[in-house]
Write a protein that holds these residues in place. Structure first.
Motif, PDB file in Angstrom:
ATOM      1  N   GLY A  23      39.969 -16.220 -17.624  1.00 20.21           N
ATOM      2  CA  GLY A  23      40.239 -16.209 -19.089  1.00 20.21           C
ATOM      3  C   GLY A  23      40.823 -14.688 -19.838  1.00 20.21           C
ATOM      4  N   SER A  24      41.086 -13.954 -18.871  1.00 20.12           N
ATOM      5  CA  SER A  24      41.141 -12.421 -19.589  1.00 20.12           C
ATOM      6  C   SER A  24      42.767 -12.564 -19.840  1.00 20.12           C
ATOM      7  N   GLU A  25      43.129 -11.475 -20.858  1.00 16.98           N
ATOM      8  CA  GLU A  25      44.369 -11.494 -21.288  1.00 16.98           C
ATOM      9  C   GLU A  25      45.114 -10.677 -20.406  1.00 16.98           C
ATOM     10  N   VAL A  26      46.499 -10.919 -20.206  1.00 18.84           N
ATOM     11  CA  VAL A  26      47.514 -10.482 -19.277  1.00 18.84           C
ATOM     12  C   VAL A  26      47.532  -8.881 -19.283  1.00 18.84           C
ATOM     13  N   TYR A  27      47.459  -8.333 -20.671  1.00 21.35           N
ATOM     14  CA  TYR A  27      47.474  -6.903 -20.586  1.00 21.35           C
ATOM     15  C   TYR A  27      46.566  -6.075 -20.267  1.00 21.35           C
ATOM     16  N   ARG A  28      45.168  -6.892 -20.301  1.00 21.11           N
ATOM     17  CA  ARG A  28      44.093  -6.297 -19.812  1.00 21.11           C
ATOM     18  C   ARG A  28      43.913  -6.479 -18.363  1.00 21.11           C
ATOM     19  N   VAL A  29      44.405  -7.545 -17.906  1.00 16.07           N
ATOM     20  CA  VAL A  29      44.375  -7.657 -16.329  1.00 16.07           C
ATOM     21  C   VAL A  29      45.678  -6.474 -15.643  1.00 16.07           C
ATOM     22  N   GLU A  30      46.581  -6.445 -16.310  1.00 14.21           N
ATOM     23  CA  GLU A  30      47.589  -5.296 -15.668  1.00 14.21           C
ATOM     24  C   GLU A  30      46.920  -3.758 -15.751  1.00 14.21           C
ATOM     25  N   ASP A  31      46.283  -3.733 -17.022  1.00 14.48           N
ATOM     26  CA  ASP A  31      45.731  -2.498 -17.150  1.00 14.48           C
ATOM     27  C   ASP A  31      44.552  -2.007 -16.175  1.00 14.48           C
ATOM     28  N   THR A  32      43.775  -2.966 -16.031  1.00 11.63           N
ATOM     29  CA  THR A  32      42.591  -2.920 -14.891  1.00 11.63           C
ATOM     30  C   THR A  32      43.530  -2.596 -13.264  1.00 11.63           C
ATOM     31  N   MET A  33      44.198  -3.456 -13.135  1.00 18.41           N
ATOM     32  CA  MET A  33      44.942  -3.124 -11.837  1.00 18.41           C
ATOM     33  C   MET A  33      45.488  -1.861 -11.841  1.00 18.41           C
ATOM     34  N   ASN A  34      46.409  -1.309 -12.742  1.00 16.68           N
ATOM     35  CA  ASN A  34      46.786   0.102 -12.590  1.00 16.68           C
ATOM     36  C   ASN A  34      45.982   0.925 -12.619  1.00 16.68           C
ATOM     37  N   ARG A  35      44.978   0.829 -13.426  1.00 21.45           N
ATOM     38  CA  ARG A  35      44.008   1.864 -13.275  1.00 21.45           C
ATOM     39  C   ARG A  35      43.196   2.124 -11.957  1.00 21.45           C
ATOM     40  N   ILE A  36      42.970   0.959 -11.167  1.00 25.02           N
ATOM     41  CA  ILE A  36      42.192   0.899  -9.949  1.00 25.02           C
ATOM     42  C   ILE A  36      43.318   1.809  -8.763  1.00 25.02           C
ATOM     43  N   ALA A  37      44.614   1.441  -9.125  1.00 19.17           N
ATOM     44  CA  ALA A  37      45.573   2.113  -8.304  1.00 19.17           C
ATOM     45  C   ALA A  37      45.596   3.641  -8.582  1.00 19.17           C
ATOM     46  N   GLU A  38      45.462   3.914  -9.798  1.00 25.38           N
ATOM     47  CA  GLU A  38      45.413   5.334 -10.304  1.00 25.38           C
ATOM     48  C   GLU A  38      44.357   6.062  -9.847  1.00 25.38           C
ATOM     49  N   ASN A  39      43.246   5.464  -9.824  1.00 22.23           N
ATOM     50  CA  ASN A  39      42.094   6.148  -9.393  1.00 22.23           C
ATOM     51  C   ASN A  39      41.750   6.266  -7.806  1.00 22.23           C
ATOM     52  N   ALA A  40      42.881   5.538  -7.269  1.00 23.33           N
ATOM     53  CA  ALA A  40      42.901   5.791  -5.793  1.00 23.33           C
ATOM     54  C   ALA A  40      44.044   6.572  -5.273  1.00 23.33           C
ATOM     55  N   ASN A  41      44.446   7.470  -6.234  1.00 19.01           N
ATOM     56  CA  ASN A  41      45.417   8.241  -6.071  1.00 19.01           C
ATOM     57  C   ASN A  41      46.823   7.734  -5.839  1.00 19.01           C
ATOM     58  N   GLU A  42      46.969   6.284  -6.452  1.00 20.22           N
ATOM     59  CA  GLU A  42      48.305   6.018  -6.452  1.00 20.22           C
ATOM     60  C   GLU A  42      48.791   5.761  -7.680  1.00 20.22           C
ATOM     61  N   PRO A  43      49.273   6.877  -8.430  1.00 22.62           N
ATOM     62  CA  PRO A  43      49.420   6.707 -10.075  1.00 22.62           C
ATOM     63  C   PRO A  43      50.944   5.878 -10.170  1.00 22.62           C
ATOM     64  N   ASP A  44      51.913   5.660  -9.213  1.00 24.97           N
ATOM     65  CA  ASP A  44      52.881   4.941  -9.563  1.00 24.97           C
ATOM     66  C   ASP A  44      52.918   3.647  -8.844  1.00 24.97           C
ATOM     67  N   SER A  45      52.340   3.002  -9.758  1.00 26.25           N
ATOM     68  CA  SER A  45      51.998   1.405  -9.124  1.00 26.25           C
ATOM     69  C   SER A  45      52.857   0.459 -10.100  1.00 26.25           C
ATOM     70  N   ASN A  46      52.931  -0.716  -9.773  1.00 28.67           N
ATOM     71  CA  ASN A  46      53.812  -1.576 -10.556  1.00 28.67           C
ATOM     72  C   ASN A  46      53.052  -3.002 -10.349  1.00 28.67           C
ATOM     73  N   SER A  47      52.807  -3.476 -11.498  1.00 26.82           N
ATOM     74  CA  SER A  47      52.082  -4.978 -11.538  1.00 26.82           C
ATOM     75  C   SER A  47      52.823  -5.872 -12.588  1.00 26.82           C
ATOM     76  N   TYR A  48      52.596  -6.725 -12.149  1.00 32.86           N
ATOM     77  CA  TYR A  48      53.602  -7.896 -12.947  1.00 32.86           C
ATOM     78  C   TYR A  48      52.488  -9.361 -12.764  1.00 32.86           C
ATOM     79  N   VAL A  49      51.960  -9.618 -14.159  1.00 37.51           N
ATOM     80  CA  VAL A  49      50.841 -10.723 -14.160  1.00 37.51           C
ATOM     81  C   VAL A  49      51.634 -11.772 -14.859  1.00 37.51           C
TER      82      VAL A  49
END
Length: 253
Positions: A23-49
């Motif tokens: 039940g989470s909002e889309v923008y929150r999901v995308e933000d969480t996914m991008n932050r996980i990628a950024e903290n794994a040293n992959e700042p250039d990630s693309n997510s579409y939910v």
């Protein structure tokens, strides 16, 4: 290197899938996914939910993976658990492998409140909302009992029938019938206020709110899908009460 990238994408997709199905909002999901990628040293990630699927890719990789989103429920405990794990990963308290394993555990084993507690909560919510909407305290006990029974019917039907929206329809139908019986037993009891209170635990309030927030955030597709789903659920509830009124309405006159 490719194995690490694959694990990262799988982790991001699993986190997004859990949050969307809970039940989470889309923008929150995308933000969480991008932050996980950024903290794994992959700042250039693309997510579409979207409400039915999640796409995830890394610019350093040539591949994009897709994850289907199954049935959407409201389980904010899972959303909070994923967010907490994401923070721990950002603080380097857990590594990527541990994060992935913990997410798999959350997806399968995150406990819910006991069914009896859920039924009692729905019952008291129904009764107090009935009073809040202007009903008499004479309706309190009937609304409490009928609200609890209605929620039990919805839960039971959902467990045994894989048919969307049928649980809301049948639950509201039972609520209407029981409210009608209550008015015949005690003429001081109001059919209208009992129905208003007892159907409130069935109303998709969180889904409607999430839909509006997604639309305001610019995620029109997901917002409209969720909004349509919420409208259908509300219509199923209304049709259940309307069936009672159309068939047994003569007893109320």
């Amino acid at each position: 290197m490719q194995k690490a990238e694959g694990l990262l994408i799988d982790t991001c997709l699993l986190a997004g899938k859990i949050m969307m199905e809970s039940g989470s909002e889309v923008y929150r999901v995308e933000d969480t996914m991008n932050r996980i990628a950024e903290n794994a040293n992959e700042p250039d990630s693309n997510s579409y939910v979207t409400a039915t699927g999640i796409f995830m890719g890394l610019k350093s990789s040539r591949y994009t993976q897709i994850e289907n989103v199954g049935e959407r429920n409201i389980n904010l405990e899972k959303v909070q658990a994923v967010n907490q794990l994401s923070r721990e990963f950002a603080e380097k308290k857990v590594n990527l492998t541990t994060l992935y394993q913990q997410l798999k555990k959350i997806d399968k084993e995150t406990p819910e409140f006991p069914l009896l507690f859920q039924i009692l909560s729905a019952a008291f919510l129904s009764a107090f909302l009935m009073v809040l909407f202007g009903g008499s305290w004479l309706n309190f006990i009937p609304t409490l009992l009928i609200g609890g029974i209605g929620y039990s019917v919805k839960y039971s039907v959902k467990q045994f029938f894989d048919l969307r929206f049928f649980d809301s329809f049948l639950a509201s139908l039972i609520i209407g019938i029981l409210a009608l019986i209550a008015t015949q037993i005690n003429s001081a009891v109001s059919f209208d206020y009992i129905c208003i209170g007892a159907v409130m635990p069935l109303v998709p309030g969180v889904a409607i709110t999430a839909s509006l927030r997604d639309i305001l955030a610019g995620h029109l597709v997901s917002g409209l899908v969720r909004g349509t789903e919420a409208i259908i659920i509300a219509a199923a509830i209304a049709i259940g009460i309307a069936c009672v009124l159309s068939i047994f309405g003569g007893f109320l006159s």
